[in-house]
Design an enzyme around this catalytic site. Structure first.
Site, PDB file in Angstrom:
ATOM      1  N   ASP A 129      -9.310   0.710   1.762  1.00 33.53           N
ATOM      2  CA  ASP A 129      -8.369   0.190   2.758  1.00 33.53           C
ATOM      3  C   ASP A 129      -8.871   0.601   4.142  1.00 33.53           C
ATOM      4  O   ASP A 129      -8.470   1.625   4.693  1.00 33.53           O
ATOM      5  CB  ASP A 129      -6.974   0.743   2.479  1.00 33.53           C
ATOM      6  CG  ASP A 129      -5.913   0.101   3.356  1.00 33.53           C
ATOM      7  OD1 ASP A 129      -6.106  -1.061   3.749  1.00 33.53           O
ATOM      8  OD2 ASP A 129      -4.903   0.759   3.649  1.00 33.53           O
ATOM      9  N   GLU A 178     -10.025  12.938   7.786  1.00 37.35           N
ATOM     10  CA  GLU A 178      -9.809  14.283   7.266  1.00 37.35           C
ATOM     11  C   GLU A 178     -11.078  15.122   7.355  1.00 37.35           C
ATOM     12  O   GLU A 178     -11.042  16.289   7.766  1.00 37.35           O
ATOM     13  CB  GLU A 178      -9.355  14.216   5.812  1.00 37.35           C
ATOM     14  CG  GLU A 178      -8.009  13.560   5.589  1.00 37.35           C
ATOM     15  CD  GLU A 178      -7.779  13.279   4.120  1.00 37.35           C
ATOM     16  OE1 GLU A 178      -7.309  14.187   3.417  1.00 37.35           O
ATOM     17  OE2 GLU A 178      -8.084  12.150   3.675  1.00 37.35           O
ATOM     18  N   GLU A 185      -9.148   4.528  -2.291  1.00 38.22           N
ATOM     19  CA  GLU A 185      -7.930   4.270  -3.055  1.00 38.22           C
ATOM     20  C   GLU A 185      -8.265   3.610  -4.386  1.00 38.22           C
ATOM     21  O   GLU A 185      -9.388   3.177  -4.633  1.00 38.22           O
ATOM     22  CB  GLU A 185      -6.982   3.337  -2.274  1.00 38.22           C
ATOM     23  CG  GLU A 185      -6.584   3.861  -0.908  1.00 38.22           C
ATOM     24  CD  GLU A 185      -5.403   3.106  -0.323  1.00 38.22           C
ATOM     25  OE1 GLU A 185      -4.599   2.525  -1.087  1.00 38.22           O
ATOM     26  OE2 GLU A 185      -5.279   3.095   0.927  1.00 38.22           O
ATOM     27  N   GLU A 236     -10.567   4.347   3.551  1.00 42.24           N
ATOM     28  CA  GLU A 236      -9.554   5.038   2.765  1.00 42.24           C
ATOM     29  C   GLU A 236      -9.887   4.799   1.300  1.00 42.24           C
ATOM     30  O   GLU A 236      -9.861   3.656   0.826  1.00 42.24           O
ATOM     31  CB  GLU A 236      -8.142   4.567   3.104  1.00 42.24           C
ATOM     32  CG  GLU A 236      -7.692   5.048   4.479  1.00 42.24           C
ATOM     33  CD  GLU A 236      -6.197   4.949   4.688  1.00 42.24           C
ATOM     34  OE1 GLU A 236      -5.546   4.210   3.921  1.00 42.24           O
ATOM     35  OE2 GLU A 236      -5.685   5.598   5.617  1.00 42.24           O
ATOM     36  N   LYS A 264      -4.782  -1.962   9.982  1.00 40.65           N
ATOM     37  CA  LYS A 264      -5.078  -2.105   8.558  1.00 40.65           C
ATOM     38  C   LYS A 264      -5.408  -3.536   8.161  1.00 40.65           C
ATOM     39  O   LYS A 264      -6.107  -3.763   7.167  1.00 40.65           O
ATOM     40  CB  LYS A 264      -3.867  -1.647   7.730  1.00 40.65           C
ATOM     41  CG  LYS A 264      -3.462  -0.208   7.960  1.00 40.65           C
ATOM     42  CD  LYS A 264      -4.346   0.745   7.192  1.00 40.65           C
ATOM     43  CE  LYS A 264      -3.758   2.140   7.191  1.00 40.65           C
ATOM     44  NZ  LYS A 264      -4.508   3.058   6.322  1.00 40.65           N
ATOM     45  N   THR A 303      -9.168  -5.279   3.489  1.00 41.32           N
ATOM     46  CA  THR A 303      -9.057  -4.332   2.383  1.00 41.32           C
ATOM     47  C   THR A 303      -9.993  -4.809   1.292  1.00 41.32           C
ATOM     48  O   THR A 303      -9.875  -5.949   0.828  1.00 41.32           O
ATOM     49  CB  THR A 303      -7.617  -4.259   1.851  1.00 41.32           C
ATOM     50  OG1 THR A 303      -6.744  -3.843   2.906  1.00 41.32           O
ATOM     51  CG2 THR A 303      -7.513  -3.275   0.689  1.00 41.32           C
ATOM     52  N   TYR A 316       1.425   5.565  -0.445  1.00 46.13           N
ATOM     53  CA  TYR A 316       0.918   6.746   0.265  1.00 46.13           C
ATOM     54  C   TYR A 316       1.048   7.943  -0.673  1.00 46.13           C
ATOM     55  O   TYR A 316       1.541   8.998  -0.313  1.00 46.13           O
ATOM     56  CB  TYR A 316       1.772   6.937   1.528  1.00 46.13           C
ATOM     57  CG  TYR A 316       1.198   7.805   2.619  1.00 46.13           C
ATOM     58  CD1 TYR A 316      -0.127   7.681   3.019  1.00 46.13           C
ATOM     59  CD2 TYR A 316       2.008   8.708   3.293  1.00 46.13           C
ATOM     60  CE1 TYR A 316      -0.636   8.461   4.043  1.00 46.13           C
ATOM     61  CE2 TYR A 316       1.517   9.487   4.320  1.00 46.13           C
ATOM     62  CZ  TYR A 316       0.187   9.362   4.694  1.00 46.13           C
ATOM     63  OH  TYR A 316      -0.317  10.134   5.728  1.00 46.13           O
ATOM     64  N   ARG A 361       1.218  16.516  13.390  1.00 42.67           N
ATOM     65  CA  ARG A 361       2.516  17.171  13.557  1.00 42.67           C
ATOM     66  C   ARG A 361       2.484  18.673  13.285  1.00 42.67           C
ATOM     67  O   ARG A 361       3.493  19.353  13.456  1.00 42.67           O
ATOM     68  CB  ARG A 361       3.563  16.523  12.635  1.00 42.67           C
ATOM     69  CG  ARG A 361       3.869  15.073  12.966  1.00 42.67           C
ATOM     70  CD  ARG A 361       4.952  14.518  12.069  1.00 42.67           C
ATOM     71  NE  ARG A 361       4.547  14.491  10.673  1.00 42.67           N
ATOM     72  CZ  ARG A 361       3.831  13.502  10.119  1.00 42.67           C
ATOM     73  NH1 ARG A 361       3.456  12.469  10.865  1.00 42.67           N
ATOM     74  NH2 ARG A 361       3.498  13.536   8.854  1.00 42.67           N
ATOM     75  N   HIS A 388      -3.920  14.012   1.092  1.00 42.48           N
ATOM     76  CA  HIS A 388      -4.235  13.215   2.278  1.00 42.48           C
ATOM     77  C   HIS A 388      -3.045  13.193   3.239  1.00 42.48           C
ATOM     78  O   HIS A 388      -3.213  13.393   4.451  1.00 42.48           O
ATOM     79  CB  HIS A 388      -4.601  11.793   1.867  1.00 42.48           C
ATOM     80  CG  HIS A 388      -4.726  10.841   3.019  1.00 42.48           C
ATOM     81  ND1 HIS A 388      -5.812  10.833   3.869  1.00 42.48           N
ATOM     82  CD2 HIS A 388      -3.892   9.860   3.470  1.00 42.48           C
ATOM     83  CE1 HIS A 388      -5.649   9.894   4.800  1.00 42.48           C
ATOM     84  NE2 HIS A 388      -4.492   9.295   4.573  1.00 42.48           N
ATOM     85  N   ASP A 393       0.844  -1.183   0.000  1.00 43.64           N
ATOM     86  CA  ASP A 393       0.000   0.000   0.000  1.00 43.64           C
ATOM     87  C   ASP A 393       0.885   1.241   0.000  1.00 43.64           C
ATOM     88  O   ASP A 393       1.677   1.463   0.925  1.00 43.64           O
ATOM     89  CB  ASP A 393      -0.910   0.001   1.224  1.00 43.64           C
ATOM     90  CG  ASP A 393      -2.044   1.008   1.098  1.00 43.64           C
ATOM     91  OD1 ASP A 393      -2.383   1.374  -0.041  1.00 43.64           O
ATOM     92  OD2 ASP A 393      -2.590   1.419   2.131  1.00 43.64           O
ATOM     93  N   GLN A 434      -4.319   2.473  15.161  1.00 35.53           N
ATOM     94  CA  GLN A 434      -3.171   2.960  14.398  1.00 35.53           C
ATOM     95  C   GLN A 434      -2.361   3.980  15.201  1.00 35.53           C
ATOM     96  O   GLN A 434      -1.124   3.966  15.170  1.00 35.53           O
ATOM     97  CB  GLN A 434      -3.655   3.573  13.095  1.00 35.53           C
ATOM     98  CG  GLN A 434      -2.541   4.002  12.140  1.00 35.53           C
ATOM     99  CD  GLN A 434      -3.093   4.496  10.810  1.00 35.53           C
ATOM    100  OE1 GLN A 434      -4.299   4.495  10.581  1.00 35.53           O
ATOM    101  NE2 GLN A 434      -2.213   4.911   9.927  1.00 35.53           N
ATOM    102  N   ARG A 450      -8.389   3.937  13.251  1.00 31.42           N
ATOM    103  CA  ARG A 450      -7.496   5.047  13.555  1.00 31.42           C
ATOM    104  C   ARG A 450      -6.984   5.034  14.989  1.00 31.42           C
ATOM    105  O   ARG A 450      -5.847   5.461  15.254  1.00 31.42           O
ATOM    106  CB  ARG A 450      -8.209   6.375  13.276  1.00 31.42           C
ATOM    107  CG  ARG A 450      -8.697   6.557  11.850  1.00 31.42           C
ATOM    108  CD  ARG A 450      -7.576   6.507  10.844  1.00 31.42           C
ATOM    109  NE  ARG A 450      -8.044   6.820   9.490  1.00 31.42           N
ATOM    110  CZ  ARG A 450      -7.287   6.754   8.407  1.00 31.42           C
ATOM    111  NH1 ARG A 450      -6.021   6.387   8.520  1.00 31.42           N
ATOM    112  NH2 ARG A 450      -7.785   7.046   7.228  1.00 31.42           N
TER     113      ARG A 450
END
Length: 460
Positions: free
Chosen positions: A274, A405, A242, A240, A294, A298, A166, A180, A171, A164, A281, A278
């Site tokens: 996916d 998000e 994708e 997610e 994860k 999927t 990124y 961060r 995103h 997978d 994670q 959270r």
């Protein structure tokens, strides 16, 4: 196995090849009508011809098929009934259509994929030069041409490995800001290489498969000291959005794939969800990345859209002004898929809300760049390997590809139809992702990938 030169001679000489040998745009413009009744809004037009694995109530053995309009053409039955007899080159390889996955077909390579797709387009064309193969063959039509609503779809490939990526910069930035701050949202490596992690192939499932809410370690109070997790069902379950890509061609161990040759390693594409826990994670991902957050599952769409069908469905991705190392520099420009994407959430109460509309061009890296980076170490890719793009998000909340998000990490609820709200997925919620390119009457679509969240298994 066929080689490119013998296939080209076959295509030039075979009278069934009433289409063209050349760019995919000719197919899209020439093959618009079929003797089948194909709704203009169908994702599975004559410009598409995606491949999958089906079974039926009368024959539970999985076998290859294509989707065309509201029908599935059973390729095992088609081959057994002499459907490929007008092409000796394809007929000598037709045993692959008795396999239970598409791996054997994929391994034959892009030239044969192209030949089979064009042969089937010609066979289904309104002005087919060989109506005896299927159009006027009542017995074979009854046996091989099946209503899609009556077939069961299976995973199209036996997946040996799943990686997978990124590659969705929007995103990555949005999530980085949450954890961060804006100044350090993207890690220093992000603009230099396609970031990825190895996922779990065993829990990749076909569209329509329900998934259980996972258990795992959750840090209930991140500010507490000492930090002691609890075992609990995930509260922050997310999607997610994708796209996925299947590999068809192996490279030898120790032999990197040059970026400008990587297209020949692409079998085709699917939609992907996916699923992500959270809260699991957040606790487990340092320092090695996602794991149980994860591997709960999927989901991928059932029909693989061949690489050739997407030749004219590409455009520029997100611009990257960072100077790249030579192995990532593509000669071909504007090489990111251009697919419209939508996400619906359907609650247990039956309320449906479209929560995201975006496009697959919201990626920083192309599939050939992902292949080149994956193999630069000498890693040997194999037919059936699955790549994920990473979450595809636009620049506005209604184009974000994850609830994380859209809700700013669970701070702001999404308003749904019927007065419901969500900060993350609840038990009984279903997610449906759709994707398509092209125009009505010649859509190259993926159908959908869907899944429903079931309650966690009771452990105690």
């Amino acid at each position: 196995m066929v080689n490119a030169s013998s296939l080209l001679r076959h295509l030039l000489l075979d009278p069934l090849n009433s289409l063209r040998v050349g760019s995919n745009s000719s197919i899209a413009s020439t093959v618009t009508m079929s003797w089948l009744n194909i709704p203009p809004s169908s994702h599975f037009s004559m410009a598409n011809i995606p491949f999958g694995i089906i079974s039926t109530g009368e024959d539970s053995t999985p076998r290859p098929a294509i989707a065309i309009g509201d029908y599935a053409l059973d390729l095992k039955a088609f081959a057994a009934g002499g459907g490929f007899k007008a092409s000796p080159e394809i007929a000598k390889n037709e045993a692959v259509f008795s396999s239970t996955t598409l791996n054997d077909f994929a391994a034959l390579g892009r030239p044969l994929h192209r030949s089979v797709r064009e042969y089937l387009q010609a066979t289904l064309s309104a002005d087919t030069k060989h109506p005896e193969l299927l159009k006027d063959n009542d017995g074979l039509r009854k046996q091989a041409l099946l209503p899609r609503a009556e077939v069961r779809n299976h995973l199209p490939m036996a997946i040996g490995d799943y990686t997978d990526f990124y590659a969705g910069k929007n995103h990555a930035y949005n999530v980085g800001v949450l954890f961060r701050g804006p100044a350090n949202a993207l890690q220093p490596n992000y603009l230099h290489l396609p970031v990825a992690y190895h996922g779990r192939a065993s829990s990749v499932v076909v569209s329509g498969t329900p998934l259980r809410r996972p258990w795992g370690q959750v840090l209930k109070d991140p500010k507490a000291e000492p930090k002691v997790p609890a075992l609990a069902p995930a509260d922050k379950l997310d999607l997610e959005l994708e796209m996925g890509m299947f590999v068809c061609r192996e490279n030898g161990l120790g032999s990197p794939v040059p970026v400008d040759e990587a297209e020949q390693h692409i079998f085709g594409y699917v939609l992907m969800n996916d699923w992500s826990a959270r809260d699991l994670q957040a606790w487990e991902y340092v320092p090695l990345g996602p794991f149980t957050a994860k591997n709960l599952g999927t989901s991928i769409s059932a029909w693989v859209v061949l690489a050739d069908a997407m030749n004219d469905c590409k455009g520029a991705g997100i611009a990257n002004e960072t100077p790249l190392l030579p192995y990532l520099r593509e000669s071909k420009k504007d090489n990111v898929l251009d697919v419209n994407l939508e996400v619906d959430i359907i609650t247990a109460a039956g309320h449906k809300t479209t929560i995201s509309r975006t496009n697959s061009r919201n990626l920083l890296w192309s599939w050939p760049q992902m292949i080149a980076h994956h193999s630069i170490s000498g890693c040997n890719l194999r037919p059936g390997d699955l790549f994920g793009s990473g979450t595809i998000s636009g620049t506005t909340p209604d184009s974000h590809g994850s609830i994380l998000e859209q809700t700013e990490g669970g701070k702001v609820a999404i308003k749904l139809e019927g007065g419901e709200e969500r900060k993350f997925l609840q038990d009984g919620d279903s997610l449906v992702i759709r994707g398509w390119a092209g125009k009505e009457g010649a859509l190259v679509g993926f159908g959908e990938v869907s899944g429903t969240i079931l309650p966690a298994h009771p452990l105690f």
